[in-house]
Design a protein around this motif. Sequence first.
Motif, mmCIF file in Angstrom:
data_model
loop_
_atom_site.group_PDB
_atom_site.id
_atom_site.type_symbol
_atom_site.label_atom_id
_atom_site.label_comp_id
_atom_site.label_asym_id
_atom_site.label_seq_id
_atom_site.Cartn_x
_atom_site.Cartn_y
_atom_site.Cartn_z
ATOM 1 N N PHE A 1 0.902 -1.180 -0.054
ATOM 2 C CA PHE A 1 -0.058 0.096 -0.121
ATOM 3 C C PHE A 1 0.917 1.047 -0.078
ATOM 4 O O PHE A 1 1.897 1.121 0.717
ATOM 5 C CB PHE A 1 -0.941 0.052 1.228
ATOM 6 C CG PHE A 1 -1.831 1.028 1.489
ATOM 7 C CD1 PHE A 1 -2.894 1.188 0.492
ATOM 8 C CD2 PHE A 1 -1.430 2.029 2.152
ATOM 9 C CE1 PHE A 1 -3.833 2.241 0.764
ATOM 10 C CE2 PHE A 1 -2.556 3.206 2.331
ATOM 11 C CZ PHE A 1 -3.613 3.191 1.533
ATOM 12 N N TYR B 1 0.969 4.107 1.398
ATOM 13 C CA TYR B 1 1.360 4.587 2.905
ATOM 14 C C TYR B 1 2.199 3.537 3.345
ATOM 15 O O TYR B 1 3.384 4.154 3.899
ATOM 16 C CB TYR B 1 -0.089 4.612 3.664
ATOM 17 C CG TYR B 1 0.167 4.986 5.218
ATOM 18 C CD1 TYR B 1 0.889 6.049 5.536
ATOM 19 C CD2 TYR B 1 -0.627 4.470 6.173
ATOM 20 C CE1 TYR B 1 0.871 6.760 6.819
ATOM 21 C CE2 TYR B 1 -0.684 4.872 7.508
ATOM 22 C CZ TYR B 1 -0.055 6.034 7.643
ATOM 23 O OH TYR B 1 0.295 6.465 8.813
ATOM 24 N N GLY C 1 -4.911 7.436 6.220
ATOM 25 C CA GLY C 1 -6.040 6.549 5.775
ATOM 26 C C GLY C 1 -7.288 7.067 6.005
ATOM 27 O O GLY C 1 -8.032 6.975 4.919
ATOM 28 N N GLY D 1 -3.038 11.508 2.508
ATOM 29 C CA GLY D 1 -2.201 11.283 1.492
ATOM 30 C C GLY D 1 -3.133 10.525 0.456
ATOM 31 O O GLY D 1 -4.413 10.163 0.939
ATOM 32 N N SER D 2 -2.517 10.073 -0.632
ATOM 33 C CA SER D 2 -3.350 9.053 -1.601
ATOM 34 C C SER D 2 -2.316 8.266 -2.411
ATOM 35 O O SER D 2 -1.200 8.744 -2.455
ATOM 36 C CB SER D 2 -4.243 10.133 -2.401
ATOM 37 O OG SER D 2 -3.328 10.930 -3.225
ATOM 38 N N THR D 3 -3.195 7.359 -2.956
ATOM 39 C CA THR D 3 -2.309 6.460 -3.846
ATOM 40 C C THR D 3 -1.614 7.339 -5.106
ATOM 41 O O THR D 3 -0.742 6.923 -5.548
ATOM 42 C CB THR D 3 -3.244 5.237 -4.285
ATOM 43 O OG1 THR D 3 -3.619 4.494 -3.317
ATOM 44 C CG2 THR D 3 -2.325 4.244 -5.106
ATOM 45 N N LYS E 1 -9.698 2.545 5.641
ATOM 46 C CA LYS E 1 -10.634 3.567 5.313
ATOM 47 C C LYS E 1 -11.968 3.017 5.335
ATOM 48 O O LYS E 1 -12.147 1.888 4.665
ATOM 49 C CB LYS E 1 -10.490 4.062 3.807
ATOM 50 C CG LYS E 1 -9.472 5.347 3.861
ATOM 51 C CD LYS E 1 -9.643 5.862 2.393
ATOM 52 C CE LYS E 1 -8.207 5.874 1.729
ATOM 53 N NZ LYS E 1 -7.244 6.708 1.942
HETATM 54 O O1 3SK Z 1 -5.072 6.479 1.914
HETATM 55 C C1 3SK Z 1 -4.198 7.181 2.482
HETATM 56 O O2 3SK Z 1 -4.718 8.204 3.056
HETATM 57 C C2 3SK Z 1 -2.916 7.288 2.020
HETATM 58 C C3 3SK Z 1 -2.151 8.047 3.054
HETATM 59 C C4 3SK Z 1 -0.808 8.177 3.003
HETATM 60 C C5 3SK Z 1 -0.030 7.645 1.941
HETATM 61 C C6 3SK Z 1 -0.737 6.840 0.958
HETATM 62 C C7 3SK Z 1 -2.303 6.870 1.038
HETATM 63 C C8 3SK Z 1 -3.028 5.925 0.012
#
Ligand code: 3SK
Length: 512
Positions: free
Chosen positions: A218, A220, A291, A315-317, A502
């Motif tokens: 993942f 993160y 997350g 964050g996000s992918t 999540k």
């Molecule tokens: O999904 C998240 O919130 C996330 C947080 C940090 C890094 C990456 C991701 C996908």
Amino acid sequence: MTASANAASYFVDRHSTERPDKIAFREAAGKKRSLKYGQLASDSNQIAGALTRAGIARESRIAMLVLDQIEFPQIYWGALKAGVIPVPLNTLLGADVYDSILRDSRASALFVSVELWPVVKQAALASPDVQHIVVIGGDAPEGTIGLSDFLAGADPQETLSCSADEVAFWLYSSGSTGQPKGVRHVHGALRATAETYGSQVLNLDEQDVVYSVAKLFFAYGMGNAMSMPMAVGATSVLFNGRPTPEGVLDILEAEKPTVFCGVPTLYAATLAQLEMVTKPNAPLRCCISAGEALPKDIGRKWHALWGIDILDGVGSTEMLHIFLSNRADDVVYGTSGIAVPGYQLRLVNEDGAEVAQGEIGELLVSGESAAEGYWNQRDKSRETFEGKWTRTGDKYERDQQGRYIYCGRTDDMFKVSGIWLSPFEVEQALISHPSVLEAAVVSARDSADLEKPKAFIVLKHGVASPELADELKAFVKDKIGKWKYPRWIEFAEDLPKTATGKIQRFKLREGA
Ligand code: 3SK
């Protein structure tokens, strides 16, 4: 010749001369193996050579269904060295999803931990593209080859030179709504996250020992437990099992991490566990959460117990790691903090115009770690990646100090009596009740077909009762406003979640 921007040069090869004997990875379970930086450099060269010998060409994909164990970094960096694109897969998916990901990615090889072989076997054997199935650990089942046989006799291959813009790896994101999309990340993105969040928010250094409950497949977890510690020559603790509160406390006691990377659900469950057992002796200097937004109460209770804050971040992918975060010297619970150095943020309305302070808008982010796009999904790529801006699908408002306050996913927000309601605000209110462990709020329709909040609740201990449902409704009314209380309450054993914790509200909405 200009220096190669292959991420493996920076994250792996550099250390083989600077700190060959430093431990890069330590397993917290099983055989408790460890892997030194120097060894990782030569093991990954060997993998690169074996991939090339097997005819797996530059830019081909290899799927990795690999637990958090030392073979994960060996294979991942070996692939990057050969210019092959590793596609780490979520180890918790079902057979049909593996089937569709193997077809979508057209991976020409699958590396799989033996424990995970049963669930992917059918898809792997049926795939028209997968030419090599390499099994890690145990005896290689029929139709597969063991990792040591795959590597035997291969000539080690040095890191291939490439540009920072070349695609390095993919991650499949199912987001909070379903259909997996292949997110393509370039070599430069890994270094960008390490040099922004890793060094400027986490302040990681060589002495740190990091433990992340989010797994390496993942985004993160990959940043927390692999690229960021590796950027500074630190040590990462890997655990191949399911994270539980008891397990987290054992690892904190036994492995003595200095940095702990968690998710809100596990912080909540660990705090509940700590009501019954003694706090472990761990030299923690920093705890982070991502997350989903961290409820205020969890942060405050954690601080009261450990004397350090949880840095809540977002964050996000698609952005690879955290781009919005609280900082150690500036934590305000209930907010996501401010932009991580190196990232810019905007909040926009449906017309794309910036919203004023105090108004809710969708969060857009720009930074070096943004993905190149989704594989073979042009419409979705265009919807998400708008020039240098990436749409997050999250709704935020900014307070007077410029801190960002989470309001919900774009598709989770709904109006009650004509006023926007943030499910997250109602959930926070519910979680602050002493009997509630977790809560998820979605929209449901009343007998007049109007949208109203409905809550799904996991209790800490004890039994649900009709009186408790009434008490919780009154509690929310008093705390955050009369119209915001959940009209219906359903008690549940647990909530549907993604791999990072999540809550999948769309699944609850379907049920509501
Ligand atoms: O999904 C998240 O919130 C996330 C947080 C940090 C890094 C990456 C991701 C996908």
